[in-house]
Design a protein around this motif. Structure first.
Motif, PDB file in Angstrom:
ATOM      1  N   PHE A 773      33.655  74.434  54.777  1.00  0.00           N
ATOM      2  CA  PHE A 773      35.011  74.719  55.319  1.00  0.00           C
ATOM      3  C   PHE A 773      35.868  73.700  55.178  1.00  0.00           C
ATOM      4  N   LYS A 774      35.419  72.328  55.428  1.00  0.00           N
ATOM      5  CA  LYS A 774      36.283  71.305  55.558  1.00  0.00           C
ATOM      6  C   LYS A 774      37.132  71.114  54.243  1.00  0.00           C
ATOM      7  N   GLU A 775      36.379  71.408  53.006  1.00  0.00           N
ATOM      8  CA  GLU A 775      37.162  71.364  51.797  1.00  0.00           C
ATOM      9  C   GLU A 775      38.104  72.309  51.735  1.00  0.00           C
ATOM     10  N   VAL A 776      37.680  73.388  52.139  1.00  0.00           N
ATOM     11  CA  VAL A 776      38.778  74.616  52.262  1.00  0.00           C
ATOM     12  C   VAL A 776      40.126  74.152  52.960  1.00  0.00           C
ATOM     13  N   ASP A 782      47.134  71.057  52.788  1.00  0.00           N
ATOM     14  CA  ASP A 782      48.076  70.676  51.811  1.00  0.00           C
ATOM     15  C   ASP A 782      49.319  71.454  51.424  1.00  0.00           C
ATOM     16  N   VAL A 783      49.213  72.751  51.956  1.00  0.00           N
ATOM     17  CA  VAL A 783      50.262  73.989  51.827  1.00  0.00           C
ATOM     18  C   VAL A 783      51.080  73.982  53.049  1.00  0.00           C
ATOM     19  N   ALA A 784      52.468  73.746  52.843  1.00  0.00           N
ATOM     20  CA  ALA A 784      53.357  74.007  53.901  1.00  0.00           C
ATOM     21  C   ALA A 784      53.296  75.272  54.776  1.00  0.00           C
ATOM     22  N   GLY A 785      53.530  75.145  56.023  1.00  0.00           N
ATOM     23  CA  GLY A 785      53.284  76.021  56.918  1.00  0.00           C
ATOM     24  C   GLY A 785      52.065  77.016  57.034  1.00  0.00           C
ATOM     25  N   ALA A 786      50.787  76.351  56.520  1.00  0.00           N
ATOM     26  CA  ALA A 786      49.435  76.939  56.499  1.00  0.00           C
ATOM     27  C   ALA A 786      48.930  76.457  57.630  1.00  0.00           C
ATOM     28  N   ARG A 787      49.269  75.655  58.386  1.00  0.00           N
ATOM     29  CA  ARG A 787      48.580  75.045  59.683  1.00  0.00           C
ATOM     30  C   ARG A 787      47.566  76.171  60.464  1.00  0.00           C
ATOM     31  N   GLU A 788      48.216  77.409  60.733  1.00  0.00           N
ATOM     32  CA  GLU A 788      47.398  78.080  61.341  1.00  0.00           C
ATOM     33  C   GLU A 788      46.360  78.756  60.690  1.00  0.00           C
ATOM     34  N   ILE A 789      46.508  79.171  59.451  1.00  0.00           N
ATOM     35  CA  ILE A 789      45.158  79.499  58.847  1.00  0.00           C
ATOM     36  C   ILE A 789      44.291  78.570  58.672  1.00  0.00           C
ATOM     37  N   ARG A 790      44.519  77.257  58.505  1.00  0.00           N
ATOM     38  CA  ARG A 790      43.432  76.091  58.695  1.00  0.00           C
ATOM     39  C   ARG A 790      42.822  76.149  60.052  1.00  0.00           C
ATOM     40  N   SER A 791      43.639  76.254  61.079  1.00  0.00           N
ATOM     41  CA  SER A 791      43.105  76.254  62.363  1.00  0.00           C
ATOM     42  C   SER A 791      42.139  77.259  62.678  1.00  0.00           C
ATOM     43  N   LEU A 792      42.511  78.407  62.135  1.00  0.00           N
ATOM     44  CA  LEU A 792      41.542  79.526  62.128  1.00  0.00           C
ATOM     45  C   LEU A 792      40.251  79.247  61.421  1.00  0.00           C
ATOM     46  N   LEU A 793      40.184  78.640  60.451  1.00  0.00           N
ATOM     47  CA  LEU A 793      38.943  78.419  59.905  1.00  0.00           C
ATOM     48  C   LEU A 793      38.107  77.213  60.244  1.00  0.00           C
ATOM     49  N   SER A 794      38.879  76.184  61.040  1.00  0.00           N
ATOM     50  CA  SER A 794      38.397  75.091  61.726  1.00  0.00           C
ATOM     51  C   SER A 794      37.691  75.905  62.838  1.00  0.00           C
ATOM     52  N   ASP A 795      38.273  76.643  63.541  1.00  0.00           N
ATOM     53  CA  ASP A 795      37.611  77.212  64.642  1.00  0.00           C
ATOM     54  C   ASP A 795      36.101  78.081  64.482  1.00  0.00           C
ATOM     55  N   TYR A 813      37.004  85.002  63.249  1.00  0.00           N
ATOM     56  CA  TYR A 813      37.883  84.194  63.144  1.00  0.00           C
ATOM     57  C   TYR A 813      38.308  83.947  61.401  1.00  0.00           C
ATOM     58  N   ILE A 814      37.259  84.115  60.531  1.00  0.00           N
ATOM     59  CA  ILE A 814      37.429  84.266  59.101  1.00  0.00           C
ATOM     60  C   ILE A 814      38.307  85.539  58.589  1.00  0.00           C
ATOM     61  N   ALA A 815      38.042  86.479  59.406  1.00  0.00           N
ATOM     62  CA  ALA A 815      38.599  87.746  59.120  1.00  0.00           C
ATOM     63  C   ALA A 815      40.376  87.521  59.722  1.00  0.00           C
ATOM     64  N   ASP A 816      40.547  86.961  60.732  1.00  0.00           N
ATOM     65  CA  ASP A 816      41.770  86.875  61.101  1.00  0.00           C
ATOM     66  C   ASP A 816      42.486  85.811  60.330  1.00  0.00           C
TER      67      ASP A 816
END
Length: 880
Positions: A773-776, A782-795, A813-816
């Motif tokens: 998960f941390k790798e993804v 590294d992608v601009a504006g993709a923080r929310e997707i990253r946050s869901l994966l972190s959850d 969370y992954i489905a979201d």
């Protein structure tokens, strides 16, 4: 008693210098004798060796000069003076190798046939030698030996000839690279620190604010800035000399007749001109061009000059033959290879990626080997021919040692001067003069001019400048830059070589001139050129951009230029924007309205809100700029009534502060029991009464007048602060949205990684999930504006890696994240074709005005405007 010992210090120093005692020993010797005398007198009369010092004791002040010198020049960051031996070596090598002589003869042949041409050629050669050597004595002697007989033989007036040679020889003091400019830059660097602190203290005292705006700070300088700043004034001086010679030749042809060339202007003569002029000019371009272009520091440029002079000496000293020019040719080939490699290859050995990089490194090594070989060969020739290299090294060591010994002696003398309150005395004297900054400046320049009759430039630069420069730089009335002050002092110091009776250039010329040239003719000959130097001083004083523009331009157009958001640039940046709004405001407003009409309905709601807020802020920026311009006019109107009272009140308060300092000193002396305490108490009471009387003279209307003007300046500060926040908020959505949309392809490329992660997630344990998960997450980060997707994966990762894993919630969370990913890719892809071109057009329309502060560096047009704006001195005294 402090005043007595201060006077004793000056008398001892003047007597030692006047008797011909070496300067290197006269300066520290007078300091040591005076400090010891003060300590002895204090012990005899009061029982304390500290009694007759402003503060501290004899041991402190005896070691202060050495300590200060070591603290300044032994720091790795303060390596400016390393350039001195390098430029001295370059100059002496060019003189010893007779390259300067070739240049002088060739120029005389080239310009001689025009009226006054021989004199003009001497001036031009003096300027060229100044740009390659900077050594006055050698230049005057060389031109005196070669040109003076030729000018006398061809009917030139002895007085005019002497004046031309002496004045041209002193151009090395102001035309870079110049030793005096390096020393002045070093002295002014510490003066700027003192002046900045003094201005900060003044601002805090008179306004009550703890922090002074950085735009009111003192502008510092460096040796590179001094070189750039002195270039145009030096050329102005050369132009004045040439115009004067032309005028004399046209009005009175007998004084400066044309000298026809007896030979032929053929290819042989052209070759002589090429060999005599091109190498020195190329060296000038390499040395000064590398500094101006930001390619090399002053020290590095000095090394270039020293090496270049040795290579030139290698072929000039050679007796002749087929191999004469081979080392120079090898050096040129090596430099050409290095230049080619730097233009076409990455030579970072730690970043070698492929065979091309390896080839580039090999070529670079080959080029360096060629250059090193050429340097060694040329140096060997210079060593073996007439023992030139040894002589140059010995003379360089002598001259450099003399400079540093004088610096040490001057540091000790300055410390002793301060020990007896001399610095405070000078400060109070200058600040007590009527007429403000320009009166103080005129007095200082007059003193330097008079000292030039008796002292060398080094003594003036290292003794006088540290005392007076902080006072002049701290004054907010003229708000002068350190580089301007340094060049003005440099121009003034230049006269020290010309002014009778002790002008060193006059001595040099007298030593090599024919007996037919009388000393009085030499003295009268330089008078016109002293007048021309004073004219140049006035020109530079009246029009500071002659000095300030090139350093400002170089700084703002360099790769390391400060960003437009730098507080010190804001005043001029806003002047540029105001001008653009006035001239092109309709076009910019039209671009804003067109951007407001763009279809952004399919963008995420938060981005829509940010965009609409940004458009509204862009509209507000015009209103705020109009308010700033209106307040600027109002300030100017109110300043008419405010300035007279401000001048009077600040003068009274300044005098009151001076008295308060004296009262504080008396309190210290009384508390320590020094001297006649009863008389000191009476004197304290007198000073206190005098201080109260001064403060009582402040007009009753002052508070109201100050409050009224303060309201306008406060409104101006608020408007400018609001404008800066508004334009920043107006431009941020533009830059952010472009970056997000442009990353559509980068985001889409992560679909396979996200799907694979979703497929493998049910079978993962905590350790595996943490790694995968941390790798993804990093990829999405590294992608601009993709923080929310990253946050869901972190959850999701935390749910799997928890002490009590919750796989169902993790999969939600992954489905979201997958659903959000699909939405992001969809709208970004659409916006990439529909919206991105419009955004870029809008960005281009506003980035030079509304978006200027957010650019990484000033665009060229804006940089040139800001450089021109900052090159003017702006009176900021009403803010203090």
């Amino acid at each position: 008693m402090e005043l007595f010992f201060l006077l004793l210090l000056i008398v001892i120093m003047a007597t030692a210098l006047g008797s011909g005692y070496p300067v290197a020993f006269a300066l520290p010797g007078s300091a040591i004798i005076t400090v010891l005398a003060a300590a002895g007198a204090g012990y005899l009369f009061t029982g304390s060796t500290d009694a007759f010092f402003e503060s501290g004791g004899p041991s402190q002040w005896l070691s202060a000069g050495v300590t200060n010198l070591r603290g300044v020049y032994w720091e790795p960051e303060r390596d400016t003076l390393i350039a001195i031996p390098l430029f001295i070596f370059m100059g002496i090598m060019l003189q010893r190798s007779k390259i300067a002589e070739d240049l002088l003869v060739t120029m005389a042949q080239l310009f001689g046939p025009i009226p006054g041409g021989l004199g003009i050629s001497v001036v031009v050669v003096g300027a060229l030698l100044a740009a390659t050597t900077g050594i006055v004595g050698a230049t005057v002697v060389a031109m005196g030996l070669i040109s003076l007989p030729a000018m006398m033989r061809n009917g030139y007036s002895n007085s005019l000839s002497s004046g031309i040679i002496a004045a041209s020889g002193t151009l090395g003091q102001i035309i870079p690279p110049s030793i005096v400019l390096i020393i002045l830059a070093d002295q002014l660097a510490s003066a700027v620190d003192q002046a900045g602190q003094a201005r900060q203290d003044l601002y805090k005292e008179v306004t009550g604010e703890l922090v002074m705006p950085s735009e009111f700070g003192v502008v510092s300088t460096s040796a590179g800035d001094m070189f750039l700043g002195a270039m145009v004034p030096g050329l102005v001086l050369v132009g004045l000399y040439i115009l004067f010679i032309l005028a004399v030749a046209l009005i009175r042809p007998k004084l400066a007749p044309a000298v026809p060339y007896e030979g032929e202007y053929d290819f042989k003569f052209l070759g002589q001109v090429f060999l005599a002029m091109v190498p020195p000019l190329a060296l000038i371009v390499l040395v000064l061009g590398s500094i101006i272009g930001g390619i090399a520091t002053v020290n590095q440029a000095g090394a270039i000059g020293a090496v270049g002079a040795m290579i030139m000496a290698g072929y000039r000293l050679h007796p002749g033959g087929k191999l004469r020019y081979v080392p120079a040719i090898i050096a040129l080939v090596g430099l050409g290879i290095i230049g080619y490699v730097l233009s076409n290859y990455d030579t970072n050995v730690q970043n070698i990626q492929n065979a091309d990089d390896v080839e580039g490194v090999r070529l670079a090594i080959f080029g360096v080997v060629l250059v090193v070989f050429a340097i060694i060969w040329s140096g060997f020739r210079a060593y073996m021919t007439e023992d030139a290299l040894t002589g140059v090294m010995v003379e360089t060591a002598k001259t450099t040692s003399l400079v540093f010994i004088i610096l040490l002696g001057a540091a000790m003398l300055t410390a002793a001067f301060r020990a007896f309150g001399g610095e405070e005395l000078v400060k109070h004297f200058l600040e007590g003069l009527p007429g403000g900054f320009w009166t103080k400046f005129a007095i200082v320049m007059a003193v330097i001019f008079v000292l030039g009759f008796f002292l060398d430039f080094i003594e003036i630069a290292v003794v006088v400048v540290p005392i007076v420069a902080p006072i002049l730089l701290a004054d907010p009335e003229a708000n002068v830059t350190a580089v301007w002050l340094g060049v003005m002092i440099g121009l003034n110091i230049q006269t020290s070589f010309l002014t009778p009776p002790f002008g060193f250039a006059l001595f040099y010329l007298r030593g090599v001139a024919s007996k037919a040239v009388k000393t009085i003719q030499i003295y009268t000959g330089v008078l016109a050129f002293i007048g021309l130097q004073l004219v140049a001083l006035v020109i530079v004083a009246v029009y500071p951009p002659l000095v300030n523009y090139l350093p400002m331009r170089s700084s703002l157009t360099a790769e390391t230029a400060p960003p437009p958001i730098n507080p010190a640039l804001q005043y001029c940046v806003e002047n540029y924007v105001a001008q653009e709004f006035e001239q092109n405001g309709d076009a910019i407003k039209s671009a804003v309205e067109q951007a407001a009409s763009l279809n952004i309905s399919y963008l995420p709601e938060d981005l829509q809100d940010d965009w609409n807020d940004g458009i509204e802020k862009a509209r507000e920026s015009f209103t705020l700029m109009e308010e700033i311009e209106s307040l600027k006019v109002e300030q100017a109107e109110k300043a008419v009534d405010y300035r007279p009272q401000h001048t009077v009140v600040r003068a009274l308060q300044r005098d009151a502060r001076r008295l308060a300092d004296e009262i504080e000193d008396l309190d210290t002396s009384i508390s320590r029991g020094y001297g006649d305490t009863e008389r000191q108490r009476e004197r304290r009471a007198e000073l206190e009464a005098e201080r109260e009387a001064l403060l009582a003279q402040i007009p009753e209307s002052w508070s109201e007048v100050q409050r009224a003007y303060g309201q306008v300046t406060a409104a101006d500060r608020r408007a400018r602060g609001m404008y800066r926040r508004t334009v920043d908020q107006a431009y941020e959505p533009v830059a952010e949205l472009q970056q997000i949309i442009a990353s559509a392809d980068q985001l889409a490329a992560l679909e396979s990684e996200l799907d694979a992660l979703a497929a493998d997630a049910p079978d993962m344990d905590g350790e595996t999930a943490d790694e995968r998960f941390k790798e993804v997450e990093r990829m999405f980060g590294d992608v601009a504006g993709a923080r929310e997707i990253r946050s869901l994966l972190s959850d999701a990762r935390r749910e799997i890696d928890a002490r009590t894993p919750n796989l169902e919630r993790a999969l939600d969370y992954i489905a979201d994240a997958q659903a959000l990913f699909a939405q992001e890719v969809e709208w970004r892809t659409r916006a990439q074709s529909e919206l991105l071109p419009e955004l870029r057009a809008y960005d281009e329309a506003i980035q030079g005005t509304i978006g200027l502060r957010q650019q990484p560096r000033l665009p060229r047009e804006q940089a040139l405007f800001v450089a021109s704006c900052n090159a003017e001195h702006r009176d900021i005294s009403l803010n203090f």
